[in-house]
Design an enzyme around this catalytic site. Structure first.
Site, PDB file in Angstrom:
ATOM      1  N   GLU A 258       9.542  25.570  32.868  1.00 12.58           N
ATOM      2  CA  GLU A 258      10.870  25.794  32.284  1.00 12.58           C
ATOM      3  C   GLU A 258      11.811  25.897  33.472  1.00 12.58           C
ATOM      4  OE1 GLU A 258      14.031  27.786  32.028  1.00 12.58           O
ATOM      5  OE2 GLU A 258      12.796  29.478  31.361  1.00 12.58           O
ATOM      6  N   CYS A 297      19.107  30.450  33.361  1.00 10.45           N
ATOM      7  CA  CYS A 297      18.687  29.054  33.263  1.00 10.45           C
ATOM      8  C   CYS A 297      19.369  28.352  32.100  1.00 10.45           C
ATOM      9  CB  CYS A 297      17.172  28.971  33.119  1.00 10.45           C
ATOM     10  SG  CYS A 297      16.503  29.902  31.726  1.00 10.45           S
TER      11      CYS A 297
END
Length: 684
Positions: A258, A297
């Site tokens: 990720e 993120c």
């Protein structure tokens, strides 16, 4: 003043580390907060302990028991959360930022406790049915099962969410029966270590189920094998390097990444400053720039706006960002803290310089940036910085370079297809937001965005009332994205648990499949006895316990009476002429009458262990039932889920019953599962 402590790794059931090595500094004033330890970690011992001790200890429990441990662990962390809040501000997080990390982490434990309790069976085998017949005579069938992998999960995490980042990976792997080795990013590992100490002190973790690595990973990845799993959260560049680690490739070790990505928010066409959606867009962009100082993120890096609204959006964002107070999170009124470290500060400055070659600063350090608090000159503060793509520029940098901080760029678009094209130039992102109140715009844009994004968030005046926002991954929904975003998946409810289980196809007779899955498979042997299955305590019921009922012939009076009770006078039940011209060629009974009549055939009405029927699954009306047809039901114990005892209710479990209703020719006319609560045998 107390010296900064030396952090310790939790390896093979003991805390390792006494000699100080690398210092970690407060993001606020640069003072040392903690040190890594100088002692080398024996990663062979760590992996062996996870496999030899942690795995068997976890698999000695079942899904339900592990779910109960997660719930208790979440409660324990919440009870001691202030210990974590007291440390968290050194990472640069405000109280609101820390809430997402600390209480969001605990909430994820609760969420996966619920997943386990409600969606997973007792035992350690998940049946992914239904079983499929593979022959014509019913003696050979196939299905899929999911079982614990038997290895260890290595979780390598980023610096921005030291608690949630570990727990959102730990929860599904723990539930799947897989021991974990957590490796937090060094810069904020002091907060992760504090959380793991609390978890260890709780006494809720079986030995070896969680180990903690402070510092580097050494030869850890070289010691993994095919039954292990590696997950990574961090930069796309590091993800790319780890993905091709020779040992991971050699043993086909599953690797889930990720990675940071250039997420975007698109303001829909037709939205003007007079619409609520305009303010929602501005607030969302500003919030994503300043929450965690933009170190998420999922943060919005590209704000894609109709060209005719660029000036208005820029002005509104300038006004909102000017109100953001930056400084020491402990100072009253501060809404944005520093970046996590001076190294991060330098990295963001370098990337901002690259972006500035193609974009102009709309708001930034020159607009009164002055962090509040003592010693902040030595901190890692960075001004919220809004850029606008320069006219005539190709704008390549804004689609390639990510400044992992409070930096976002405004980009103009000509039409919706152009907006989608701009979003796709990010080469794969975790999330995109579309801000519009027009369903037609959403229907046009979202499928196109979905090809390049792991999640699409549609924001308007209706959803804003409850929306958790662009940048908030939820345990129930997938977190991850294609391409640059890593190509992986995290969270997503039970999906995340299944990533840590091994899926295997199983073939054999229905009886053998039932024995393997712990779930009745149609065609398998059944046990019929003198005691009605509804008269048995949960403890005494066995998979395959079955009742074949007496028969009932359906009459016209049944149809008429059911129509009167239900109010359902559909023509197929009452209009002889119309029914004759239908594909069935005759009047038929209500499907729900067949369901009710079957219940009348198999229910044992007296008080007993069965407390309640609380649902039907997989209901299908397979064949019509007409006047004069005779139905019969078979009730079979299909699945049992043993629920942990609760103080507020008697001991009980959930039983799923397979029901097959057939006609006088033995043909299946209705098929479904009934879910019931069944009491356990009272203690003597």
């Amino acid at each position: 003043m107390n010296a900064a402590p030396t952090l310790q790794s939790l390896i093979a059931g003991r805390w390792l580390g006494d000699r100080a090595a690398v210092a970690m500094h407060s993001a606020i004033n640069g003072a040392p907060v903690a040190h890594t330890h100088a002692e080398a970690i024996d990663f062979g011992e760590a992996v062996d302990f996870a496999r030899r001790v942690g795995g068997p200890a976890l698999r000695a429990m079942d899904f339900q028991e592990r779910a109960a441990r997660l719930k208790a662990l979440g409660a324990y962390l919440l009870q001691h959360k202030e210990k974590l809040y007291a440390i968290s501000h050194h990472t640069g997080a405000t109280r609101a930022d820390s809430w997402v990390d600390i209480e969001g982490g605990s909430g994820t434990l609760y969420a996966y406790a619920s997943v386990g309790a409600n969606e997973l069976p007792s035992g350690n085998v998940v049946h992914e049915g239904p079983a499929l017949p593979l022959g014509k005579q019913g003696g050979f069938a196939g299905t899929h099962i999911l079982v614990p992998r038997g290895g260890v999960a290595v979780h390598i995490n980023a610096f921005n969410f030291p608690v949630w980042g570990l727990l959102e990976k730990f929860a599904p792997s723990f539930l799947a029966g897989m021991p974990c080795i957590g490796k937090p990013a060094t810069a904020t590992s002091y907060l992760t270590e504090a959380a793991v100490r609390l978890m260890h002190e709780s006494g809720l973790l079986p030995a070896g189920s969680l180990q903690l690595v402070i510092g580097g990973t050494g030869d850890l990845l070289d010691r993994l094998a095919g039954q292990d799993v590696v997950t990574f959260t961090g930069s796309a560049d590091t993800a790319a390097k780890l993905r091709v680690h020779p040992n991971l490739v050699r043993h086909s070790v599953p690797f889930n990444a990720e990675a940071d990505s250039l997420n975007c928010a698109i303001l829909g066409p037709g939205v003007t400053p007079d619409n609520p959606e305009f303010d929602l867009f501005v607030k969302e962009v500003a919030r994503e720039m300043t929450a965690k100082a933009g170190q998420k993120c999922t943060a919005i890096r590209r704000a894609i706006v109709p060209r005719q609204q660029l000036a208005a959006v820029a002005e509104a964002l300038r006004a909102r960002l000017a109100k953001v107070v930056v400084g020491d999170p402990s100072v009253e009124g501060v809404r944005m803290g520093p970046l996590a470290s001076r190294a991060q500060q330098a990295d963001v400055a370098e990337r901002l310089a690259l972006l500035s070659q193609e974009a102009d600063v709309v708001f930034g350090a020159g607009d009164g940036f002055a962090p509040r608090g003592d010693g902040v000159a030595e901190g890692a503060f960075f001004a919220p910085t809004l850029l606008m793509g320069r006219a005539g520029s190709d704008g390549s940098a804004v689609h390639d370079v990510e400044a992992f901080g409070p930096v976002s760029t405004l980009i103009g678009y000509d039409d919706l297809d152009h907006a989608v094209t701009l979003a796709a130039r990010g080469k794969g992102s975790l999330v995109a937001s579309l801000v519009t109140h027009d369903p037609k715009v959403a229907a046009h844009v979202v499928p196109a965005l979905a090809a390049w994004h792991g999640r699409v968030h549609i924001l308007d005046r209706t959803s804003a009332v409850e929306s958790t926002g662009h940048g908030s991954p939820l345990p129930q929904l997938k977190h991850g994205g294609p391409g640059r975003a890593g190509g992986g998946e995290e969270l997503g409810g039970v999906r995340a648990v299944k990533h840590f289980l091994q899926r295997t196809a199983v073939q054999g007779s229905p009886t053998m499949l039932a024995a393997v899955t712990g779930e009745y498979v149609r065609g398998a042997a059944v046990q019929e006895g003198d005691v009605h299955p509804f008269r048995k305590w949960f403890d005494d019921l066995a998979i395959g316990d079955s009742l074949l009922t007496h028969r009932r012939t359906v009459s016209e009076a049944d149809i008429v009476n059911f129509g009167g009770v239900s109010g359902d006078y559909f023509y197929m039940h009452f209009d002889e002429i119309a029914a004759k011209t239908s594909p069935f060629g005759k009047r038929i009974a209500h499907g729900y009458f067949v369901l009710s009549a079957a219940a009348g055939l198999f229910v044992s009405p007296a008080q007993g262990p069965v407390l309640a029927n609380y649902g039907l699954d997989t209901l299908r009306f397979v064949k019509p039932v007409g006047i004069g047809d005779t139905i019969q039901a078979r009730l079979t114990c299909k699945r049992k889920i043993d629920k942990p005892a609760r103080k507020d209710q008697p001991a009980q479990g959930v039983v799923a019953w397979d029901v097959q209703v057939t006609n006088q020719d033995g043909e299946l006319v209705a098929s479904y599962d009934i879910l019931t609560l069944v009491l356990k045998r009272p203690a003597a």
